[in-house]
Design a protein around this motif. Structure first.
Motif, PDB file in Angstrom:
ATOM      1  N   ARG A  27     -70.754 -77.414 -10.722  1.00 61.13           N
ATOM      2  CA  ARG A  27     -71.624 -76.760  -9.769  1.00 61.13           C
ATOM      3  C   ARG A  27     -72.460 -75.711 -10.474  1.00 61.13           C
ATOM      4  N   ALA A  28     -73.724 -75.612 -10.069  1.00 63.62           N
ATOM      5  CA  ALA A  28     -74.639 -74.681 -10.752  1.00 63.62           C
ATOM      6  C   ALA A  28     -74.192 -73.248 -10.608  1.00 63.62           C
ATOM      7  N   ASP A  29     -73.478 -72.951  -9.488  1.00 66.93           N
ATOM      8  CA  ASP A  29     -73.100 -71.569  -9.253  1.00 66.93           C
ATOM      9  C   ASP A  29     -71.642 -71.287  -9.589  1.00 66.93           C
ATOM     10  N   ALA A  30     -70.976 -72.252 -10.279  1.00 57.38           N
ATOM     11  CA  ALA A  30     -69.584 -72.018 -10.669  1.00 57.38           C
ATOM     12  C   ALA A  30     -69.522 -70.935 -11.745  1.00 57.38           C
ATOM     13  N   ALA A  31     -68.440 -70.146 -11.748  1.00 52.84           N
ATOM     14  CA  ALA A  31     -68.302 -69.061 -12.716  1.00 52.84           C
ATOM     15  C   ALA A  31     -68.000 -69.625 -14.099  1.00 52.84           C
ATOM     16  N   ALA A  32     -68.678 -69.094 -15.113  1.00 45.85           N
ATOM     17  CA  ALA A  32     -68.447 -69.508 -16.493  1.00 45.85           C
ATOM     18  C   ALA A  32     -67.351 -68.650 -17.111  1.00 45.85           C
ATOM     19  N   GLU A  33     -66.762 -69.137 -18.180  1.00 48.82           N
ATOM     20  CA  GLU A  33     -65.727 -68.384 -18.888  1.00 48.82           C
ATOM     21  C   GLU A  33     -66.358 -67.167 -19.560  1.00 48.82           C
ATOM     22  N   TRP A  34     -65.693 -65.996 -19.469  1.00 51.19           N
ATOM     23  CA  TRP A  34     -66.188 -64.774 -20.102  1.00 51.19           C
ATOM     24  C   TRP A  34     -66.233 -64.952 -21.614  1.00 51.19           C
ATOM     25  N   GLN A  35     -67.301 -64.451 -22.247  1.00 47.30           N
ATOM     26  CA  GLN A  35     -67.441 -64.540 -23.696  1.00 47.30           C
ATOM     27  C   GLN A  35     -68.030 -63.252 -24.251  1.00 47.30           C
ATOM     28  N   ALA A  36     -67.451 -62.754 -25.331  1.00 43.78           N
ATOM     29  CA  ALA A  36     -68.018 -61.599 -26.020  1.00 43.78           C
ATOM     30  C   ALA A  36     -69.386 -61.965 -26.576  1.00 43.78           C
ATOM     31  N   GLY A  37     -70.302 -61.002 -26.578  1.00 42.02           N
ATOM     32  CA  GLY A  37     -71.643 -61.243 -27.081  1.00 42.02           C
ATOM     33  C   GLY A  37     -72.624 -61.715 -26.036  1.00 42.02           C
ATOM     34  N   THR A  38     -72.143 -61.962 -24.822  1.00 37.25           N
ATOM     35  CA  THR A  38     -73.008 -62.433 -23.742  1.00 37.25           C
ATOM     36  C   THR A  38     -73.550 -61.254 -22.946  1.00 37.25           C
ATOM     37  N   ALA A  39     -74.829 -61.332 -22.579  1.00 36.14           N
ATOM     38  CA  ALA A  39     -75.431 -60.298 -21.738  1.00 36.14           C
ATOM     39  C   ALA A  39     -75.185 -60.651 -20.268  1.00 36.14           C
ATOM     40  N   TYR A  40     -74.518 -59.752 -19.540  1.00 39.06           N
ATOM     41  CA  TYR A  40     -74.221 -59.980 -18.122  1.00 39.06           C
ATOM     42  C   TYR A  40     -75.011 -58.999 -17.266  1.00 39.06           C
ATOM     43  N   LYS A  41     -75.407 -59.455 -16.102  1.00 38.06           N
ATOM     44  CA  LYS A  41     -76.099 -58.597 -15.148  1.00 38.06           C
ATOM     45  C   LYS A  41     -75.249 -58.428 -13.907  1.00 38.06           C
ATOM     46  N   LYS A  42     -75.538 -57.400 -13.138  1.00 37.71           N
ATOM     47  CA  LYS A  42     -74.782 -57.113 -11.931  1.00 37.71           C
ATOM     48  C   LYS A  42     -74.789 -58.320 -10.999  1.00 37.71           C
ATOM     49  N   GLY A  43     -73.590 -58.713 -10.521  1.00 35.10           N
ATOM     50  CA  GLY A  43     -73.459 -59.854  -9.619  1.00 35.10           C
ATOM     51  C   GLY A  43     -73.016 -61.123 -10.296  1.00 35.10           C
ATOM     52  N   ASP A  44     -73.078 -61.191 -11.640  1.00 34.50           N
ATOM     53  CA  ASP A  44     -72.622 -62.394 -12.351  1.00 34.50           C
ATOM     54  C   ASP A  44     -71.125 -62.584 -12.150  1.00 34.50           C
ATOM     55  N   LEU A  45     -70.708 -63.862 -12.051  1.00 39.16           N
ATOM     56  CA  LEU A  45     -69.295 -64.207 -11.948  1.00 39.16           C
ATOM     57  C   LEU A  45     -68.827 -64.826 -13.242  1.00 39.16           C
ATOM     58  N   VAL A  46     -67.614 -64.477 -13.678  1.00 38.01           N
ATOM     59  CA  VAL A  46     -66.999 -65.087 -14.851  1.00 38.01           C
ATOM     60  C   VAL A  46     -65.537 -65.359 -14.542  1.00 38.01           C
ATOM     61  N   THR A  47     -64.949 -66.241 -15.324  1.00 41.17           N
ATOM     62  CA  THR A  47     -63.508 -66.429 -15.251  1.00 41.17           C
ATOM     63  C   THR A  47     -62.886 -65.938 -16.540  1.00 41.17           C
ATOM     64  N   TYR A  48     -61.688 -65.406 -16.426  1.00 39.95           N
ATOM     65  CA  TYR A  48     -60.938 -64.937 -17.587  1.00 39.95           C
ATOM     66  C   TYR A  48     -59.460 -65.098 -17.270  1.00 39.95           C
ATOM     67  N   GLN A  49     -58.768 -65.905 -18.092  1.00 37.49           N
ATOM     68  CA  GLN A  49     -57.347 -66.208 -17.873  1.00 37.49           C
ATOM     69  C   GLN A  49     -57.124 -66.737 -16.454  1.00 37.49           C
ATOM     70  N   ASN A  50     -58.028 -67.665 -16.043  1.00 34.74           N
ATOM     71  CA  ASN A  50     -57.947 -68.366 -14.767  1.00 34.74           C
ATOM     72  C   ASN A  50     -58.092 -67.438 -13.565  1.00 34.74           C
ATOM     73  N   LYS A  51     -58.760 -66.307 -13.759  1.00 39.19           N
ATOM     74  CA  LYS A  51     -59.065 -65.400 -12.650  1.00 39.19           C
ATOM     75  C   LYS A  51     -60.567 -65.136 -12.657  1.00 39.19           C
ATOM     76  N   ASP A  79     -58.385 -65.733  -7.683  1.00 39.86           N
ATOM     77  CA  ASP A  79     -57.838 -66.669  -8.667  1.00 39.86           C
ATOM     78  C   ASP A  79     -58.717 -67.905  -8.761  1.00 39.86           C
ATOM     79  N   GLY A  80     -58.622 -68.572  -9.910  1.00 38.43           N
ATOM     80  CA  GLY A  80     -59.294 -69.853 -10.062  1.00 38.43           C
ATOM     81  C   GLY A  80     -60.704 -69.721 -10.567  1.00 38.43           C
ATOM     82  N   PRO A  81     -61.304 -70.847 -11.031  1.00 33.25           N
ATOM     83  CA  PRO A  81     -62.626 -70.833 -11.642  1.00 33.25           C
ATOM     84  C   PRO A  81     -63.766 -71.079 -10.687  1.00 33.25           C
ATOM     85  N   GLY A  82     -63.571 -71.046  -9.399  1.00 44.52           N
ATOM     86  CA  GLY A  82     -64.604 -71.426  -8.436  1.00 44.52           C
ATOM     87  C   GLY A  82     -65.576 -70.315  -8.138  1.00 44.52           C
TER      88      GLY A  82
END
Length: 525
Positions: A27-51, A79-82
């Motif tokens: 899905r285009a709006d599914a949360a991506a896995e958090w990564q160091a070096g990435t620029a994030y803006k307010k409102g972005d969703l990420v997953t980290y350790q399945n949360k 919880d979860g990557p959704g």
């Protein structure tokens, strides 16, 4: 046969196929896995350790800024990557106990405490700090200053972590802290100081007798004591434009005016590598002799190049293993102890050796940190060279160009707030006291390869750092009110200042005096 009936099985199969594809397609709006070096803006969703976490402040991620550890940047949403996750069941798991509780900036009435971040299955929301078993502070970060203490008194401090569900961790280690007794500062009179380096050589700037240094300066660092030969631990110093007797007279003359005259060791060409105990002994004995002969008020550490570099495997600034770093710490402590409480100790490292340790720790990067940490209770001043460095990254994850007000503010606050070394949340370099910090700058454009700031640009930075008066820059102070006790300005050099008819010292002396006048008025009223 009816046409609709004939094609019904085909339609059913096609619909089923499309349903399967849509189920497994990303899905285009599914949360991506958090990564160091990435620029994030307010409102972005990420997953980290399945949360799943939502960004609440725009930033560029660094190692050590994982969502569960930086509550100022991320909030847990499920919880979860959704698309925001699902609401979890009751949380009954407490955070881990805070570890590594340490103290710094101990005064007569206050102490700054720092500790390593706790972890939690959902997220740590804050910490409670206890003094002798009683709750005295609550905070959402891993550092706090406890005030209202009594001089010369010992206190026991502990910390507990908590989460949003009200779960509380086990208690941290107990830290015993004794407040100071208010021993007098060995430095010059005055709340704000101007520190300058005087050349013991002729480099085309100005050939200046020591006694003729501008009266604007409070501390004069005589540059430099150097090894008698490559690889030796024995340091030597000989005045280049005066006899020994004349030079001693010049020092005494400046001291009679209330100035402090220090011997600076090292410099760009004076490589000092104390790789074994024998060289450490040479270092101590030669320094004691030079300092006593001329009557210097103290010692300045200005080591550059290979003088300080971390060996492979030396990864903990609190417990260094590189011989030349360990020997330097022990040697400097021995020299200071020999001369007693009035001895002034300062240091002028380059940014790569200090703030550079924020992103990387190894080789020259962060190599001064074990020295500063071990000597933090001995140092009168730390004035990092804010020049010849290029751009550097501040606590906000942004890069700032040298010579700008933002650069000066960002680099100074790293030392006033402390930072994780090498991006490691379990390796926190604690802050120094504001009265231990000065900003090092070139006196003129000719004095350095880069990093010169006009008086107006530097004074913008100092007004913000000391008084919290914003100039509308990109960097925002973490302590909005500023740091009133920040000590002043260091410059390379007095000779380059004289080359421009003392434009640097004239502009900044009156500026610094303004703070002294203001503090006097506040004390009266």
């Amino acid at each position: 046969m009816n046409q609709a009936v004939r094609f019904r099985p085909v339609i059913i199969i096609a619909l089923a196929f499309l349903l399967i594809i849509s189920w497994f397609a990303p899905r285009a709006d599914a949360a991506a896995e958090w990564q160091a070096g990435t620029a994030y803006k307010k409102g972005d969703l990420v997953t980290y350790q399945n949360k799943t976490y939502e960004c609440i402040q725009s930033h560029t991620a660094l190692t050590g800024w994982e969502p569960p550890q930086v509550l100022a940047l991320w909030t847990y949403v499920g919880d979860g990557p959704g698309e925001g996750g699902e609401t979890p069941g009751p949380d009954t798991t407490p955070p881990s106990a805070p570890a590594g509780l340490t103290s710094s900036s101990v005064t007569e009435t206050s102490v700054r405490l720092t500790w390593n971040a706790s972890t939690d299955n959902v997220g740590v929301t804050g910490y409670d700090v206890y003094r002798n078993g009683a709750l005295v502070a609550s905070t959402t970060v891993t550092t706090t200053t406890i005030s209202g203490l009594t001089s010369g008194t010992t206190y026991a401090f502990t910390v507990k972590a908590k989460d949003a569900a009200g779960n509380v961790s086990a208690v941290s280690n107990t830290l015993s802290v004794t407040t100071s007794t208010g021993a007098p500062n060995p430095g010059p009179i005055g709340s704000k100081w101007l520190i300058g380096y005087w050349h013991n050589f002729d480099n085309g700037s100005t050939n200046l007798r020591l006694r003729n240094v501008s009266t604007a300066y409070d501390i004069i660092n005589v540059s430099f004591a150097e090894p008698v030969s490559p690889g030796s631990g024995t340091l030597a110093f000989t005045p280049y434009n005066a006899t020994v007797a004349e030079f001693k007279s010049d020092i005494a003359y400046l001291q009679s005016q209330g100035k402090k005259v220090l011997l600076s060791m090292g410099g760009a060409n004076g490589t000092i590598e104390l790789t074994d105990a024998g060289k450490k002994q040479q270092f101590e004995e030669s320094l004691k002799s030079i300092l006593s002969t001329y009557g210097f008020n103290g010692l300045d550490i200005d080591l550059e190049g290979s003088s300080l570099s971390l060996n492979a495997g030396d990864t903990d600034f609190r417990n260094p293993t590189t011989p030349k770093i360990v020997n330097l710490i022990q040697g400097v402590k021995a020299v200071k102890s020999h001369f007693g409480g009035d001895f002034i100790l300062t240091a002028a490292p380059e940014t790569a050796y200090v703030q550079g340790g924020y992103l990387s720790y190894g080789g020259p990067w962060g190599a001064y940190l074990p020295v500063i940490h071990a000597l933090r209770n001995d140092l009168t001043l730390l004035h990092v060279q804010h020049y010849n460095s290029g751009s550097m990254v501040g606590l906000d994850g942004r890069s700032y160009a040298q010579g700008t007000a933002d650069f000066h503010v960002a680099m100074a606050e790293m030392l006033l707030q402390g930072f994780n070394v090498g991006g490691n949340a379990n390796s926190f370099f604690g802050p120094l006291r504001p009265d231990q910090i000065a900003i090092g700058v070139p006196a003129s454009q000719q004095a350095a390869g880069g990093g010169y700031a006009t008086p107006a640009e530097l004074q913008k930075a100092l007004n913000y750092l000391i008084q919290g008066v914003s100039y509308g820059g990109s960097y925002t102070l973490r302590q909005p009110a500023g740091y009133p006790d920040l000590k002043g300005i260091m410059t390379w050099s007095i000779n380059w200042d004289a080359y421009t008819n003392n434009q640097f010292s004239n502009a900044h002396r009156s500026f610094l005096n303004g703070f002294s006048t203001q503090m006097t008025k506040e004390a009266v009223y």
